[in-house]
Structures are given as C-alpha cells and as structure tokens.
Write a protein that holds these residues in place. Structure first.
Motif, PDB file in Angstrom:
ATOM      1  N   GLY A   7       0.800  -1.221   0.000  1.00 40.51           N
ATOM      2  CA  GLY A   7       0.000   0.000   0.000  1.00 40.51           C
ATOM      3  C   GLY A   7       0.835   1.274   0.000  1.00 40.51           C
ATOM      4  N   GLY A   8       0.206   2.321  -0.470  1.00 39.56           N
ATOM      5  CA  GLY A   8       0.847   3.632  -0.457  1.00 39.56           C
ATOM      6  C   GLY A   8       1.119   4.130   0.951  1.00 39.56           C
ATOM      7  N   ALA A   9       0.310   3.654   1.937  1.00 38.06           N
ATOM      8  CA  ALA A   9       0.558   4.071   3.324  1.00 38.06           C
ATOM      9  C   ALA A   9       1.830   3.429   3.864  1.00 38.06           C
ATOM     10  CB  ALA A   9      -0.639   3.698   4.199  1.00 38.06           C
ATOM     11  N   LEU A  10       2.252   2.323   3.227  1.00 35.67           N
ATOM     12  CA  LEU A  10       3.457   1.603   3.649  1.00 35.67           C
ATOM     13  C   LEU A  10       4.706   2.127   2.926  1.00 35.67           C
ATOM     14  CD1 LEU A  10       4.758  -0.949   5.034  1.00 35.67           C
ATOM     15  CD2 LEU A  10       4.066  -2.242   3.006  1.00 35.67           C
ATOM     16  N   ILE A  11       4.597   2.318   1.614  1.00 31.56           N
ATOM     17  CA  ILE A  11       5.808   2.612   0.828  1.00 31.56           C
ATOM     18  C   ILE A  11       6.015   4.099   0.571  1.00 31.56           C
ATOM     19  CG2 ILE A  11       5.840   0.321  -0.224  1.00 31.56           C
ATOM     20  CD1 ILE A  11       4.845   1.679  -2.853  1.00 31.56           C
ATOM     21  N   THR A  12       5.046   4.932   0.996  1.00 28.68           N
ATOM     22  CA  THR A  12       5.243   6.391   0.893  1.00 28.68           C
ATOM     23  C   THR A  12       4.790   7.025   2.194  1.00 28.68           C
ATOM     24  OG1 THR A  12       3.048   7.193   0.154  1.00 28.68           O
ATOM     25  CG2 THR A  12       4.479   6.246  -1.537  1.00 28.68           C
ATOM     26  N   ASP A  13       5.212   8.271   2.399  1.00 30.90           N
ATOM     27  CA  ASP A  13       4.625   9.087   3.473  1.00 30.90           C
ATOM     28  C   ASP A  13       3.381   9.706   2.859  1.00 30.90           C
ATOM     29  OD1 ASP A  13       3.839  10.910   5.309  1.00 30.90           O
ATOM     30  OD2 ASP A  13       5.745  12.002   5.388  1.00 30.90           O
ATOM     31  N   VAL A  26      11.823   1.071   3.332  1.00 32.36           N
ATOM     32  CA  VAL A  26      10.741   0.079   3.354  1.00 32.36           C
ATOM     33  C   VAL A  26      10.688  -0.652   2.011  1.00 32.36           C
ATOM     34  CG1 VAL A  26       8.242  -0.235   3.578  1.00 32.36           C
ATOM     35  CG2 VAL A  26       9.415   1.462   5.001  1.00 32.36           C
ATOM     36  N   ILE A  27      10.802   0.089   0.930  1.00 28.90           N
ATOM     37  CA  ILE A  27      10.753  -0.524  -0.415  1.00 28.90           C
ATOM     38  C   ILE A  27      11.913  -1.513  -0.580  1.00 28.90           C
ATOM     39  CG2 ILE A  27      10.893  -0.028  -2.907  1.00 28.90           C
ATOM     40  CD1 ILE A  27       9.488   2.682  -2.280  1.00 28.90           C
ATOM     41  N   VAL A  62      -4.914  14.499 -14.901  1.00 27.77           N
ATOM     42  CA  VAL A  62      -4.645  13.172 -15.479  1.00 27.77           C
ATOM     43  C   VAL A  62      -3.156  13.043 -15.789  1.00 27.77           C
ATOM     44  CG1 VAL A  62      -5.026  11.736 -17.542  1.00 27.77           C
ATOM     45  CG2 VAL A  62      -6.974  12.821 -16.376  1.00 27.77           C
ATOM     46  N   ALA A  63      -2.598  14.053 -16.453  1.00 26.71           N
ATOM     47  CA  ALA A  63      -1.193  13.977 -16.873  1.00 26.71           C
ATOM     48  C   ALA A  63      -0.259  13.927 -15.656  1.00 26.71           C
ATOM     49  CB  ALA A  63      -0.855  15.183 -17.753  1.00 26.71           C
ATOM     50  N   LYS A  64      -0.497  14.824 -14.691  1.00 27.19           N
ATOM     51  CA  LYS A  64       0.423  14.883 -13.537  1.00 27.19           C
ATOM     52  C   LYS A  64       0.280  13.640 -12.658  1.00 27.19           C
ATOM     53  CE  LYS A  64       1.284  19.787 -13.230  1.00 27.19           C
ATOM     54  NZ  LYS A  64       0.990  21.084 -12.628  1.00 27.19           N
ATOM     55  N   THR A  65      -0.947  13.175 -12.486  1.00 23.95           N
ATOM     56  CA  THR A  65      -1.147  12.002 -11.618  1.00 23.95           C
ATOM     57  C   THR A  65      -0.513  10.769 -12.245  1.00 23.95           C
ATOM     58  OG1 THR A  65      -3.249  12.944 -10.868  1.00 23.95           O
ATOM     59  CG2 THR A  65      -2.869  10.622 -10.393  1.00 23.95           C
ATOM     60  N   HIS A  66      -0.803  10.517 -13.520  1.00 26.39           N
ATOM     61  CA  HIS A  66      -0.245   9.314 -14.164  1.00 26.39           C
ATOM     62  C   HIS A  66       1.283   9.371 -14.155  1.00 26.39           C
ATOM     63  CE1 HIS A  66       0.200   5.868 -16.723  1.00 26.39           C
ATOM     64  NE2 HIS A  66       0.822   6.587 -17.653  1.00 26.39           N
ATOM     65  N   HIS A  67       1.822  10.534 -14.438  1.00 27.03           N
ATOM     66  CA  HIS A  67       3.282  10.662 -14.464  1.00 27.03           C
ATOM     67  C   HIS A  67       3.884  10.362 -13.087  1.00 27.03           C
ATOM     68  CE1 HIS A  67       7.223  11.959 -15.573  1.00 27.03           C
ATOM     69  NE2 HIS A  67       7.210  12.933 -14.693  1.00 27.03           N
ATOM     70  N   ALA A  68       3.233  10.844 -12.033  1.00 26.40           N
ATOM     71  CA  ALA A  68       3.757  10.583 -10.677  1.00 26.40           C
ATOM     72  C   ALA A  68       3.658   9.099 -10.334  1.00 26.40           C
ATOM     73  CB  ALA A  68       2.984  11.429  -9.659  1.00 26.40           C
ATOM     74  N   CYS A  69       2.572   8.442 -10.771  1.00 18.16           N
ATOM     75  CA  CYS A  69       2.449   6.985 -10.542  1.00 18.16           C
ATOM     76  C   CYS A  69       3.614   6.249 -11.211  1.00 18.16           C
ATOM     77  CB  CYS A  69       1.130   6.454 -11.103  1.00 18.16           C
ATOM     78  SG  CYS A  69      -0.346   7.092 -10.305  1.00 18.16           S
ATOM     79  N   LEU A  70       3.976   6.690 -12.405  1.00 16.64           N
ATOM     80  CA  LEU A  70       5.095   6.054 -13.122  1.00 16.64           C
ATOM     81  C   LEU A  70       6.411   6.260 -12.380  1.00 16.64           C
ATOM     82  CD1 LEU A  70       4.445   6.672 -16.931  1.00 16.64           C
ATOM     83  CD2 LEU A  70       3.522   4.948 -15.400  1.00 16.64           C
ATOM     84  N   LYS A  71       6.560   7.461 -11.762  1.00 15.66           N
ATOM     85  CA  LYS A  71       7.806   7.718 -11.013  1.00 15.66           C
ATOM     86  C   LYS A  71       7.951   6.722  -9.862  1.00 15.66           C
ATOM     87  CE  LYS A  71       7.450  12.597 -10.989  1.00 15.66           C
ATOM     88  NZ  LYS A  71       7.686  13.854 -10.299  1.00 15.66           N
ATOM     89  N   LEU A  72       6.839   6.514  -9.112  1.00 16.28           N
ATOM     90  CA  LEU A  72       6.927   5.579  -7.978  1.00 16.28           C
ATOM     91  C   LEU A  72       7.142   4.156  -8.488  1.00 16.28           C
ATOM     92  CD1 LEU A  72       6.831   5.149  -4.922  1.00 16.28           C
ATOM     93  CD2 LEU A  72       4.345   4.882  -5.100  1.00 16.28           C
ATOM     94  N   ASN A  73       6.481   3.818  -9.605  1.00 16.58           N
ATOM     95  CA  ASN A  73       6.667   2.482 -10.176  1.00 16.58           C
ATOM     96  C   ASN A  73       8.134   2.255 -10.547  1.00 16.58           C
ATOM     97  OD1 ASN A  73       6.421   0.684 -13.010  1.00 16.58           O
ATOM     98  ND2 ASN A  73       5.176  -0.026 -11.308  1.00 16.58           N
ATOM     99  N   SER A  74       8.758   3.293 -11.057  1.00 18.77           N
ATOM    100  CA  SER A  74      10.163   3.174 -11.425  1.00 18.77           C
ATOM    101  C   SER A  74      11.041   2.986 -10.176  1.00 18.77           C
ATOM    102  CB  SER A  74      10.539   4.432 -12.209  1.00 18.77           C
ATOM    103  OG  SER A  74      11.898   4.462 -12.432  1.00 18.77           O
ATOM    104  N   ILE A  75      10.717   3.696  -9.105  1.00 17.40           N
ATOM    105  CA  ILE A  75      11.472   3.539  -7.845  1.00 17.40           C
ATOM    106  C   ILE A  75      11.350   2.097  -7.336  1.00 17.40           C
ATOM    107  CG2 ILE A  75      11.502   4.224  -5.398  1.00 17.40           C
ATOM    108  CD1 ILE A  75      10.680   7.073  -6.350  1.00 17.40           C
ATOM    109  N   VAL A  76      10.129   1.549  -7.385  1.00 13.70           N
ATOM    110  CA  VAL A  76       9.902   0.176  -6.896  1.00 13.70           C
ATOM    111  C   VAL A  76      10.664  -0.823  -7.780  1.00 13.70           C
ATOM    112  CG1 VAL A  76       8.132  -1.623  -6.603  1.00 13.70           C
ATOM    113  CG2 VAL A  76       7.679   0.719  -5.819  1.00 13.70           C
ATOM    114  N   CYS A  77      10.578  -0.642  -9.099  1.00 13.24           N
ATOM    115  CA  CYS A  77      11.251  -1.587 -10.011  1.00 13.24           C
ATOM    116  C   CYS A  77      12.768  -1.509  -9.877  1.00 13.24           C
ATOM    117  CB  CYS A  77      10.798  -1.356 -11.452  1.00 13.24           C
ATOM    118  SG  CYS A  77       9.087  -1.846 -11.710  1.00 13.24           S
TER     119      CYS A  77
END
Ligand SMILES: Nc1ncnc2c1ncn2[C@@H]1O[C@H](COP(=O)(O)OP(=O)(O)OP(=O)(O)O)[C@@H](O)[C@H]1O
Ligand SMILES: C=C(C)CCOP(=O)(O)O
Length: 235
Positions: A7-13, A26-27, A62-77
């Motif tokens: 969850g986002g509550a676990l892997i982000t503040d 944590v990640i 839409v643009a800013k949210t999707h882009h930020a989701c991709l940033k976190l996905n990249s950090i996790v990967c």
C-alpha cells in the motif's frame, strides 16, 4: 501464484501535506523479501492522492497524476532490480485498454514479477481513478491466485485490537469500524475500500490484510503463513 499489494501508506509518506515522498528503506526491505510466483501491485500514496485532490481529473490532473504513478513504479522496479529480482512494469492506463491476462500468467511462470499500481484509467470515454486494491481484485477474478495479501501500515484494527479473522459473524461490525484513511490524503476509500475489495476477493481465495512493517511479514505471507487480518474464503 500469489498477488501482493504493497500500500501507499506503507511505501510512501501519505500524511496530509506530504507530496511524492517515497519510503526507500521500506521498499528495499520488501524487495529483499519477495520470492516465488507473485504479481506485485503497489499503491501510490503521496505520488497520486494529493495530485487527484489538487487537480481532479482535468487534463492537468490526469497527466500529472499518471506521471507521478510512473515515477513511484520506477522507484519500486529499480529497488527490485537491486535486490536481484526481475520486475516487469505493467501500467494499468495501457494494460486495461486491452487486457492480456495470459501475458501476466506467462510472465510469472517465466520468473518475472509483473509490477502494477494504482493509476488513472480510460474507460467508456472518460478518465477515472483505479486504486491498486481494485487492480488486485480484477487480477484475482481473472487469474484465481492461491492467496491475496494487502500489506499496508496496519492490519484491520477494532477497539485497539488486530482483528485476526473476518467472518460472517463479525463482518458488519468490522466494516462499521473501518473508515477512509484519517489524517491522510486519500481518494480511494482507505481501509473501508480495501476491506470491501477483500470481501469480494474472498469468494475466490483467502485474503490477508497486514502491516508490512512487521519483521518478515511479506516473506511470511508469501510462504503461506497467517499474517494480520485474514478474510477467509467463504464470502
Ligand atoms: N479499522 C481500521 N483499522 C486499520 N486501519 C484503518 C481502520 N480504519 C481506517 N483505517 C485507516 O486506513 C489506512 C489504510 O488504508 P490506506 O488506503 O491508506 O492504505 P494503503 O492501501 O496502504 O494506501 P494506498 O491507498 O495509498 O495504496 C490506515 O493507515 C488507517 O489510517
Ligand atoms: C490516486 C490514484 C491515481 C490511484 C490510487 O491507488 P491506491 O494508492 O492503491 O489507492
């Protein structure tokens, strides 16, 4: 195969006011614990909810949210790669426009970890928010996993005690005691939304909602142990 959401509550503040703050330690710990046949879905925490709150689903939102989701996905990967694992990022915005569930199954069988996440999706001519919890439920319905785990910052707690088992006798009172995350930016229903998805998934397999902060909790879930709150397969 198991499906695990971190969850986002676990892997982000995701406390109110936090903006794109990842919990790298944590990640890293989760990446080391991942093993076996698993699809990973991550929440987006402060890489998604504050953006939707601020901009809504305007073009900018839409643009800013999707882009930020991709940033976190990249950090996790990146973290998974550092831990010697083989992640394959799969973004719901593209995936659900033409879903190929066999591809996910084959990828897992070949030793990859597909890594999906909460996202903005485009359906029936409009954009909407799809939580990681919903992604997990859709995957569970199609792929029939052995078990599903939701690792967040807590198990389900009622009156200060972790609920070990959600069953037909206590489900209504447990639901009543859960609420959208308090003191946090959250647009997808918090623990209440998670429990509602878990109850749907429990028609297919056992579901566990647990704290990913507990030592080895991810590893224990993946090896079949009872961790946190179990929603047993009956509902
Ligand atoms: N009865 C409850 N037991 C446990 N947590 C609860 C309860 N009621 C509300 N909550 C809140 O729900 C939060 C967990 O839901 P949340 O949606 O934030 O989790 P997540 O899946 O980790 O995050 P994200 O949606 O960003 O992926 C807890 O941190 C807590 O604030
Ligand atoms: C806010 C967005 C874009 C997705 C939310 O997904 P979640 O973090 O799993 O609730």
């Amino acid at each position: 195969m198991r499906i695990l959401k971190i969850g986002g509550a676990l892997i982000t503040d995701k406390s109110d006011g936090a903006f794109e703050v990842a919990r790298l330690d944590v990640i890293e710990s989760i990446s080391r614990q991942l093993d076996g046949e698993v699809i990973l879905v991550h929440g987006v925490g402060s890489f998604g909810h504050p953006h939707v709150k601020m901009y809504g689903l305007s073009r900018e939102g839409v643009a800013k949210t999707h882009h930020a989701c991709l940033k976190l996905n990249s950090i996790v990967c990146e973290s998974l790669i550092r831990a010697g694992k083989h992640p394959l990022p799969v973004h719901p915005l593209e995936f659900f426009s033409s879903p190929d569930f066999d591809f996910l199954r084959s990828a897992v069988e070949e030793g990859f970890i597909p890594v999906m996440h909460g996202d903005i999706v485009y359906e029936a001519g409009r954009f909407r928010v799809m939580s990681g919890d919903e992604v997990v439920r859709i995957l569970a319905e199609k792929l029939r996993p052995e078990a599903v785990g939701f690792a967040s910052d807590t198990a389900v707690v009622v009156d200060g005690e972790v609920v070990e088992l959600v069953h037909s006798g206590n489900v209504d009172s447990v639901l009543e005691a859960t609420s959208p995350a308090s003191g946090k930016a959250d647009v997808t229903g918090g623990m209440r939304g998670k429990l509602e998805e878990a109850l749907r998934i429990a028609r297919i397999c056992d579901v566990y909602i647990f704290s990913g902060y507990e030592k080895d909790a991810i590893r224990r879930f993946l090896s079949g142990e009872h961790v946190g709150t179990k929603v047993a397969k009956v509902f």
